[in-house]
Scaffold this active site. Structure first.
Site, PDB file in Angstrom:
ATOM      1  N   GLU A 115       0.795  -1.214  -0.152  1.00 28.77           N
ATOM      2  CA  GLU A 115      -0.096  -0.014  -0.006  1.00 28.77           C
ATOM      3  C   GLU A 115       0.852   1.076  -0.107  1.00 28.77           C
ATOM      4  OE1 GLU A 115      -2.712  -0.242   3.240  1.00 28.77           O
ATOM      5  OE2 GLU A 115      -3.417  -2.507   2.592  1.00 28.77           O
TER       6      GLU A 115
ATOM      7  N   GLU B  47      -6.291 -10.472  -0.786  1.00 28.46           N
ATOM      8  CA  GLU B  47      -7.190 -10.314   0.454  1.00 28.46           C
ATOM      9  C   GLU B  47      -8.765 -10.375   0.213  1.00 28.46           C
ATOM     10  OE1 GLU B  47      -5.837  -6.804   2.735  1.00 28.46           O
ATOM     11  OE2 GLU B  47      -3.540  -7.491   2.145  1.00 28.46           O
TER      12      GLU B  47
HETATM   13  O1  G3I Z   1      -4.748  -8.096  19.421  1.00 27.55           O
HETATM   14  C1  G3I Z   1      -5.083  -6.740  19.845  1.00 27.55           C
HETATM   15  C2  G3I Z   1      -5.758  -6.625  21.152  1.00 27.55           C
HETATM   16  O2  G3I Z   1      -4.817  -7.562  22.110  1.00 27.55           O
HETATM   17  C3  G3I Z   1      -6.207  -5.568  21.580  1.00 27.55           C
HETATM   18  O3  G3I Z   1      -6.821  -5.534  22.799  1.00 27.55           O
HETATM   19  C4  G3I Z   1      -6.950  -4.821  20.366  1.00 27.55           C
HETATM   20  C5  G3I Z   1      -7.180  -3.237  20.868  1.00 27.55           C
HETATM   21  O4  G3I Z   1      -7.358  -2.283  19.897  1.00 27.55           O
HETATM   22  O5  G3I Z   1      -6.041  -4.720  19.477  1.00 27.55           O
HETATM   23  C6  G3I Z   1      -5.896  -6.191  18.776  1.00 27.55           C
HETATM   24  O6  G3I Z   1      -5.134  -5.637  17.738  1.00 27.55           O
HETATM   25  C7  G3I Z   1      -5.808  -5.396  16.557  1.00 27.55           C
HETATM   26  C8  G3I Z   1      -5.746  -6.554  15.539  1.00 27.55           C
HETATM   27  O7  G3I Z   1      -6.226  -6.104  14.272  1.00 27.55           O
HETATM   28  C9  G3I Z   1      -6.140  -7.811  15.949  1.00 27.55           C
HETATM   29  O8  G3I Z   1      -7.301  -7.840  16.009  1.00 27.55           O
HETATM   30  C10 G3I Z   1      -5.199  -3.994  16.117  1.00 27.55           C
HETATM   31  O9  G3I Z   1      -5.586  -2.899  16.849  1.00 27.55           O
HETATM   32  C11 G3I Z   1      -5.783  -3.822  14.700  1.00 27.55           C
HETATM   33  O10 G3I Z   1      -5.055  -2.492  14.200  1.00 27.55           O
HETATM   34  C12 G3I Z   1      -5.541  -4.973  13.725  1.00 27.55           C
HETATM   35  O11 G3I Z   1      -6.176  -4.534  12.579  1.00 27.55           O
HETATM   36  C13 G3I Z   1      -5.653  -5.501  11.193  1.00 27.55           C
HETATM   37  C14 G3I Z   1      -5.216  -4.324  10.133  1.00 27.55           C
HETATM   38  O12 G3I Z   1      -4.846  -4.909   9.151  1.00 27.55           O
HETATM   39  C15 G3I Z   1      -4.043  -3.461  10.962  1.00 27.55           C
HETATM   40  O13 G3I Z   1      -2.849  -4.244  10.875  1.00 27.55           O
HETATM   41  C16 G3I Z   1      -6.710  -6.310  10.816  1.00 27.55           C
HETATM   42  O14 G3I Z   1      -6.893  -7.191  12.028  1.00 27.55           O
HETATM   43  C17 G3I Z   1      -6.270  -6.734   9.443  1.00 27.55           C
HETATM   44  O15 G3I Z   1      -7.339  -7.353   8.893  1.00 27.55           O
HETATM   45  C18 G3I Z   1      -6.019  -5.756   8.757  1.00 27.55           C
HETATM   46  O16 G3I Z   1      -5.456  -6.163   7.404  1.00 27.55           O
HETATM   47  C19 G3I Z   1      -4.971  -5.278   6.248  1.00 27.55           C
HETATM   48  C20 G3I Z   1      -4.104  -5.846   5.534  1.00 27.55           C
HETATM   49  O17 G3I Z   1      -2.881  -6.036   6.688  1.00 27.55           O
HETATM   50  C21 G3I Z   1      -3.679  -4.871   4.587  1.00 27.55           C
HETATM   51  N1  G3I Z   1      -4.747  -4.612   3.606  1.00 27.55           N
HETATM   52  C22 G3I Z   1      -5.625  -4.167   4.319  1.00 27.55           C
HETATM   53  C23 G3I Z   1      -6.114  -5.058   5.349  1.00 27.55           C
HETATM   54  C24 G3I Z   1      -7.273  -4.627   6.141  1.00 27.55           C
HETATM   55  O18 G3I Z   1      -7.167  -3.345   6.961  1.00 27.55           O
END
Ligand code: G3I
Length: 310
Positions: A120, A234
């Protein structure tokens, strides 16, 4: 069909209360991506030491089950640990990026053969310039080439991808990715594939958006050297609210079918859904995957299975 049919996985894979998650994954998918575990903050939150435990568990389980692993992702503006933002010079950030890439890719060499090296990097702003990030701001646009070179040096056998969203069809953003990749190939940068994320909803029109023409132009890009690989990386297709459920599930199935057919038409290397089952999808409210909350196959599963059997 020679296709890697994959899913992104998260902690649920190891949840003893959710045995159907691993069962569904292992029965229906031959490729795995860590939804979050291999991101910079997931592996390298502490500058002094990598933390490979959870990612290793995912990779080892996949290898044991005969699944290939896509590594996601080495250099991304999101999910960076705080220490990266404290760096203030080009030299220091370039070295930190190279060290991160080298450490991660070396660790997984032999088990992970495909990497989303840069994720990205192109913005949604008018004209689609490169996206502001610590890497662009401090290192400059050549952070992309440097990331690919460092990855290739750490594992010369791995396939290296650029990965982005809203680039599935022919549009201004996919034009910008095309120009980026063309430039990289012209400069001799080691890049072998392009990932198209396909975060979609049921209004998406695969034909109207000209996805096949788009994928094909990328396939043709590296032609003098080798074909450029493409993958849908994805895939998820959200239901639109306040519409009859059966209609929406049928539309969802049609989008999956059209997208997979297009992917197969251009001999894409992979088709990865962004999750296994609706309930813990990143967009759970949109029920965007091919298995429902009970791990039961949806109409989209039948459409996909039928398409693969054609
Ligand atoms: O695991 C922690 C948890 O311990 C905590 O309590 C909670 C509070 O915010 O956060 C949890 O982590 C989150 C994680 O997902 C697991 O659920 C993060 O905050 C959150 O930012 C994270 O989001 C991920 C996001 O990327 C950012 O990394 C999404 O799951 C994931 O599906 C998403 O995937 C992205 C691809 O990597 C790139 N393309 C877009 C796609 C969708 O945004």
């Amino acid at each position: 069909r020679g296709l890697q049919f994959g899913a992104a996985v998260n902690h649920t894979l190891f949840d003893p209360n959710e045995p159907d998650y691993a069962r569904t994954l292992n029965r229906h998918f031959n490729a795995v991506v860590a939804e979050n575990a291999m991101k910079w903050a997931g592996l390298h939150n502490n500058r002094e030491a990598f933390a490979f435990g959870f990612a290793d568990a995912i990779v080892d389980t996949a290898v044991k089950n005969g699944q290939t692993v896509r590594g996601h992702t080495l250099v991304w503006h999101d999910s960076l640990p705080p220490w990266v933002y404290t760096i203030q010079t080009r030299e220091e950030l370039l070295r930190a990026m190279q060290d991160h890439v080298t450490g991660v890719v070396t660790h997984f060499r032999g088990r992970v053969h495909i990497w989303d090296v840069v994720n990205e990097a192109i913005s949604d702003a008018p004209g689609h310039p490169l996206r502001p990030s610590p890497f662009l701001n401090l290192i400059g646009p050549d952070f992309i080439d440097e990331a690919f070179r460092a990855t290739h040096a750490a594992d010369p056998g791995a396939k290296l991808y650029y990965n982005d969203y809203n680039t599935d069809g022919l549009n201004g953003k996919s034009d910008a990715v095309y120009e980026l990749v063309r430039g990289m190939l012209a400069r001799g940068v080691p890049i072998h594939g392009v990932g198209f994320q396909a975060h979609l909803n049921t209004d998406f029109d695969v034909k109207g958006a000209q996805v096949q023409a788009n994928l094909q132009r990328f396939r043709d890009l590296g032609l003098d050297v080798q074909m450029t690989d493409v993958q849908m990386t994805e895939v998820n297709v959200q239901l639109r609210p306040a519409r009859p459920e059966a209609d929406e599930l049928a539309r969802q199935a049609a989008v999956y079918r059209d997208l997979l057919r297009t992917c197969l038409n251009v001999q894409c290397a992979g088709f990865v859904t962004w999750g296994v089952t609706d309930f813990n999808s990143w967009r759970a409210g949109g029920r965007p995957l091919i298995f429902d909350d009970m791990y039961d196959p949806k109409p989209a599963f039948a459409a996909v299975a039928q398409e693969l059997a054609r």
